[in-house]
Design a protein around this motif. Sequence first.
Motif, PDB file in Angstrom:
ATOM      1  N   ALA A 164       0.895  -1.190  -0.029  1.00 30.74           N
ATOM      2  CA  ALA A 164       0.187  -0.012   0.019  1.00 30.74           C
ATOM      3  C   ALA A 164       1.005   1.104   0.093  1.00 30.74           C
ATOM      4  N   ILE A 165       2.033   1.156   0.635  1.00 30.53           N
ATOM      5  CA  ILE A 165       2.843   2.430   0.716  1.00 30.53           C
ATOM      6  C   ILE A 165       3.528   2.649  -0.710  1.00 30.53           C
ATOM      7  N   VAL A 166       3.942   1.515  -1.437  1.00 31.84           N
ATOM      8  CA  VAL A 166       4.358   1.613  -2.574  1.00 31.84           C
ATOM      9  C   VAL A 166       3.512   2.277  -3.482  1.00 31.84           C
ATOM     10  N   TRP A 182       1.641 -14.201  -2.727  1.00 28.68           N
ATOM     11  CA  TRP A 182       0.919 -13.983  -4.060  1.00 28.68           C
ATOM     12  C   TRP A 182      -0.221 -13.230  -4.208  1.00 28.68           C
ATOM     13  N   PRO A 183      -1.181 -13.261  -2.951  1.00 28.81           N
ATOM     14  CA  PRO A 183      -2.470 -12.268  -3.053  1.00 28.81           C
ATOM     15  C   PRO A 183      -1.657 -10.693  -2.937  1.00 28.81           C
ATOM     16  N   SER A 184      -0.509 -10.634  -2.308  1.00 27.58           N
ATOM     17  CA  SER A 184       0.112  -9.321  -1.851  1.00 27.58           C
ATOM     18  C   SER A 184       0.486  -8.825  -3.394  1.00 27.58           C
ATOM     19  N   LEU A 185       1.119  -9.666  -4.073  1.00 30.09           N
ATOM     20  CA  LEU A 185       1.438  -9.091  -5.516  1.00 30.09           C
ATOM     21  C   LEU A 185       0.318  -8.646  -6.429  1.00 30.09           C
ATOM     22  N   MET A 186      -0.874  -9.446  -6.128  1.00 31.69           N
ATOM     23  CA  MET A 186      -2.283  -9.285  -7.039  1.00 31.69           C
ATOM     24  C   MET A 186      -2.572  -7.972  -6.483  1.00 31.69           C
ATOM     25  N   MET A 187      -2.447  -7.453  -5.285  1.00 33.72           N
ATOM     26  CA  MET A 187      -2.910  -6.149  -4.876  1.00 33.72           C
ATOM     27  C   MET A 187      -2.737  -5.036  -5.821  1.00 33.72           C
ATOM     28  N   PHE A 188      -1.679  -5.038  -6.597  1.00 35.76           N
ATOM     29  CA  PHE A 188      -1.283  -4.096  -7.570  1.00 35.76           C
ATOM     30  C   PHE A 188      -2.340  -3.961  -8.706  1.00 35.76           C
ATOM     31  N   GLY A 189      -2.931  -5.002  -8.805  1.00 40.24           N
ATOM     32  CA  GLY A 189      -3.961  -5.187 -10.170  1.00 40.24           C
ATOM     33  C   GLY A 189      -3.644  -5.692 -11.229  1.00 40.24           C
ATOM     34  N   PRO A 190      -4.356  -6.000 -12.189  1.00 40.56           N
ATOM     35  CA  PRO A 190      -4.099  -6.756 -13.171  1.00 40.56           C
ATOM     36  C   PRO A 190      -2.713  -6.184 -13.952  1.00 40.56           C
ATOM     37  N   SER A 191      -2.273  -7.156 -14.809  1.00 36.72           N
ATOM     38  CA  SER A 191      -1.126  -6.895 -15.547  1.00 36.72           C
ATOM     39  C   SER A 191      -1.324  -5.447 -16.472  1.00 36.72           C
ATOM     40  N   ASP A 192      -0.288  -4.930 -16.867  1.00 40.67           N
ATOM     41  CA  ASP A 192      -0.275  -3.792 -17.812  1.00 40.67           C
ATOM     42  C   ASP A 192      -1.060  -4.273 -19.067  1.00 40.67           C
ATOM     43  N   THR A 193      -0.859  -5.450 -19.460  1.00 38.03           N
ATOM     44  CA  THR A 193      -1.526  -5.708 -20.789  1.00 38.03           C
ATOM     45  C   THR A 193      -2.824  -6.069 -20.807  1.00 38.03           C
ATOM     46  N   ASP A 194      -3.511  -5.986 -19.641  1.00 39.35           N
ATOM     47  CA  ASP A 194      -4.864  -6.458 -19.275  1.00 39.35           C
ATOM     48  C   ASP A 194      -5.339  -5.570 -18.369  1.00 39.35           C
ATOM     49  N   GLU A 209       4.994  -1.776 -12.984  1.00 34.47           N
ATOM     50  CA  GLU A 209       5.892  -1.142 -12.486  1.00 34.47           C
ATOM     51  C   GLU A 209       6.089  -0.938 -11.004  1.00 34.47           C
ATOM     52  N   LEU A 210       4.722  -0.719 -10.175  1.00 28.84           N
ATOM     53  CA  LEU A 210       4.676  -0.679  -8.899  1.00 28.84           C
ATOM     54  C   LEU A 210       5.032  -1.816  -8.386  1.00 28.84           C
ATOM     55  N   ARG A 211       4.496  -3.175  -8.929  1.00 32.42           N
ATOM     56  CA  ARG A 211       4.471  -4.511  -8.496  1.00 32.42           C
ATOM     57  C   ARG A 211       5.996  -4.813  -8.340  1.00 32.42           C
ATOM     58  N   GLN A 212       6.828  -4.334  -9.406  1.00 33.15           N
ATOM     59  CA  GLN A 212       8.070  -4.622  -9.539  1.00 33.15           C
ATOM     60  C   GLN A 212       8.930  -4.022  -8.445  1.00 33.15           C
ATOM     61  N   ARG A 213       8.574  -2.583  -8.247  1.00 29.55           N
ATOM     62  CA  ARG A 213       9.292  -1.825  -7.063  1.00 29.55           C
ATOM     63  C   ARG A 213       9.063  -2.606  -5.830  1.00 29.55           C
ATOM     64  N   PHE A 214       7.808  -3.327  -5.466  1.00 31.08           N
ATOM     65  CA  PHE A 214       7.419  -3.853  -4.238  1.00 31.08           C
ATOM     66  C   PHE A 214       8.299  -5.062  -4.017  1.00 31.08           C
ATOM     67  N   GLU A 224      13.150 -10.797 -10.976  1.00 31.55           N
ATOM     68  CA  GLU A 224      12.288 -11.291 -11.669  1.00 31.55           C
ATOM     69  C   GLU A 224      11.434 -12.365 -10.927  1.00 31.55           C
ATOM     70  N   PHE A 225      10.123 -12.334 -10.978  1.00 31.94           N
ATOM     71  CA  PHE A 225       9.285 -13.189 -10.281  1.00 31.94           C
ATOM     72  C   PHE A 225       8.352 -14.198 -11.137  1.00 31.94           C
ATOM     73  N   GLY A 226       7.983 -15.236 -10.719  1.00 29.87           N
ATOM     74  CA  GLY A 226       7.021 -16.083 -11.449  1.00 29.87           C
ATOM     75  C   GLY A 226       5.888 -15.741 -11.984  1.00 29.87           C
ATOM     76  N   ALA A 227       5.054 -16.598 -12.578  1.00 24.21           N
ATOM     77  CA  ALA A 227       3.660 -16.129 -13.102  1.00 24.21           C
ATOM     78  C   ALA A 227       2.681 -15.977 -11.847  1.00 24.21           C
TER      79      ALA A 227
END
Lengths: 122, 323
Positions: free
Chosen positions: B140-142, B200-212, B231-236, B266-269
């Motif tokens: 959330a801070i990111v 994994w649920p925390s990574l999903m917090m940033f919302g869908p991938s940019d392509t989607d 971009e935000l997900r990667q920063r986190f 770099e993280f998995g799918a």
Amino acid sequence: MASTITNQELVKEHPSASTAVAEQASALPSDEWPLWEVFTQSEQGAPHEHAGSLHAVDAGQALQNARDVYARRGGVISLWVVPGGAITASTPGDSGPFFDPGADKAYRHPQFYKVPRGVRGV
Amino acid sequence: MTQTRTATPEDPAKVAAFEARIAAVESIEPNDWMPEKYRRQLVRMMSQHAHSEIVGMLPEGNWITRAPSLRRKISLIAKVQDEAGHGLYIYCGAETLGVDRAELIGQLLDGTAKYSSIFNYPTLSWADIGVIGWFVDGAAIVNQTILAKASYGPYARAMIRVCKEENFHKRQGYEIVATLANGTPAQKAMVQDAVDRWWWPSLMMFGPSDTDSPNTAELIRWKVKRKTNDELRQRFVNLTVPQAMAVNLTLPDPDMTFNAETENWEFGAIDWDEFNQVIRGNGPCNRERLEARRKAHDEGAWVREAANAYAAKQRASQASEAA
């Protein structure tokens, strides 16, 4: 702390102008608590600045709620609560001419006036 | 609600002037002209954000009575109280766009509004409270640090306020995690289990991938969002991986690798099917969360009615004194 509120200048000459906030207050259903704008002072001698808004039944409850929401973490020594509908604001369309500082009026600046050479403190 | 809502095309000159202000990184304020779509996007984002703060109180509130020490308990109470305050800041910002809070809360309670998917997961152990502070508040801070530069003034100012308060949330969480990670084997296993469930649920917090992400392009163009979800997900992820290493916890991603060239972890799918299920109301706790909110709202009705009755009585007695 929000540095400024939009259009917080109270401009009585512009009765047609009103804040979005004031518009809402009049449009609220009657069982909805009225909206209050909250201003906080951070230290002695500092100005009160707009912090946000809240809903409360009356001024007393508005003050208490303002303390809980906007002064919960300290850093506030004084609070004002103002009924949202009581604020009259200038309109964005005014921003050009209404606030025209008259920078072209050179006589408003001290440099316009000549002072004899060697005189200090004028 | 008095803002006029017309379906007629917007004045191109006004749109151009608005876009020029956005390009000049000016702050848009409530009375300023704005495209109807900008207003709608902001109401959507801000109300979802406010709802998330309010619903976010539930998983943590679950552990207040069972906090393991007084120190932990007072921190958790203060944190949950902050979340309520954050919800109120953001609702108040949303109201400047011409909606009223009661309407937004009505949408939350009747299930038509969305809120962050993360709060539909259960808090099964005390370690979850630590991991939520570390991951969920960290994410959330990111997100909010960037939203503090959003083009809409009231939203940006609410975010500045929230960010100031949020750092304690993350640190108290990380302290819980570090303590358990250095504790007994059972404590360490408990915190690793919490990390495994929340990562994994925390990574999903940033919302869908940019392509989607249907809204991203427009929100970026209007400078509501200043960075994309990915971009935000990667920063986190880049911030969190070293923090996990420091306390010898393993993030549950066998594909996590450091790319020396980009300096990114770099993280998995991500399992987007799970994300979509939770968003659609089929997460582990969606029903429970809404039921708890409705119960609190209904059981608080008498307080609202009493306050109204008291205010009416006061007004009546003042009127009779004046007469």
